[in-house]
Write a protein that holds these residues in place. Structure first.
Motif, PDB file in Angstrom:
ATOM      1  N   ASN A  11      -6.537  -1.106  11.492  1.00 39.79           N
ATOM      2  CA  ASN A  11      -5.463  -0.545  10.675  1.00 39.79           C
ATOM      3  C   ASN A  11      -5.968  -0.319   9.259  1.00 39.79           C
ATOM      4  O   ASN A  11      -6.719  -1.128   8.725  1.00 39.79           O
ATOM      5  CB  ASN A  11      -4.266  -1.510  10.644  1.00 39.79           C
ATOM      6  N   PHE A  12      -5.530   0.775   8.670  1.00 35.77           N
ATOM      7  CA  PHE A  12      -5.894   1.104   7.301  1.00 35.77           C
ATOM      8  C   PHE A  12      -4.621   1.231   6.491  1.00 35.77           C
ATOM      9  O   PHE A  12      -3.597   1.672   7.000  1.00 35.77           O
ATOM     10  CB  PHE A  12      -6.651   2.446   7.248  1.00 35.77           C
ATOM     11  N   GLU A  13      -4.710   0.849   5.226  1.00 32.79           N
ATOM     12  CA  GLU A  13      -3.569   1.039   4.345  1.00 32.79           C
ATOM     13  C   GLU A  13      -4.077   1.390   2.957  1.00 32.79           C
ATOM     14  O   GLU A  13      -5.153   0.956   2.543  1.00 32.79           O
ATOM     15  CB  GLU A  13      -2.686  -0.203   4.294  1.00 32.79           C
ATOM     16  N   LEU A  14      -3.306   2.215   2.263  1.00 30.45           N
ATOM     17  CA  LEU A  14      -3.650   2.583   0.897  1.00 30.45           C
ATOM     18  C   LEU A  14      -3.305   1.435  -0.036  1.00 30.45           C
ATOM     19  O   LEU A  14      -2.280   0.777   0.132  1.00 30.45           O
ATOM     20  CB  LEU A  14      -2.871   3.824   0.464  1.00 30.45           C
ATOM     21  N   ASN A  15      -4.152   1.221  -1.025  1.00 34.85           N
ATOM     22  CA  ASN A  15      -3.883   0.215  -2.033  1.00 34.85           C
ATOM     23  C   ASN A  15      -3.953   0.908  -3.393  1.00 34.85           C
ATOM     24  O   ASN A  15      -5.014   1.006  -4.007  1.00 34.85           O
ATOM     25  CB  ASN A  15      -4.889  -0.929  -1.940  1.00 34.85           C
ATOM     26  N   GLU A  16      -2.810   1.408  -3.832  1.00 37.43           N
ATOM     27  CA  GLU A  16      -2.748   2.177  -5.073  1.00 37.43           C
ATOM     28  C   GLU A  16      -3.113   1.344  -6.293  1.00 37.43           C
ATOM     29  O   GLU A  16      -3.735   1.841  -7.224  1.00 37.43           O
ATOM     30  CB  GLU A  16      -1.353   2.797  -5.249  1.00 37.43           C
TER      31      GLU A  16
END
Length: 72
Positions: free
Chosen positions: A45-50
């Motif tokens: 799983n990938f997620e954006l980390n702003e």
């Protein structure tokens, strides 16, 4: 994204992107779950980390400013 662990060699795992397994990439075995072996199927799983992105942009901007000031 699901991947198949195709091969493990020199502490690196060759991962094939499912379902067609035509694209590959490598990761250090130490970054994969304990017990991962050839033939394992992994869910990734990938997620954006702003927040981290903004912090990195700020660091890079600061370094660029320092470089510009040295040249002057």
């Amino acid at each position: 994204m699901k991947v198949t662990v195709d091969k493990i060699e020199n502490d690196k795992a060759r991962l094939l992107i499912r379902p067609d397994e035509k694209e590959e990439f490598y990761l250090p075995l130490a970054k994969l779950p304990k017990g991962t072996a050839e033939g394992s199927i992994l869910e990734m799983n990938f997620e954006l980390n702003e927040d981290e992105k903004k912090a990195a942009e700020k660091r890079v901007g600061s370094l660029l400013d320092k470089l510009k000031n040295k040249k002057s």
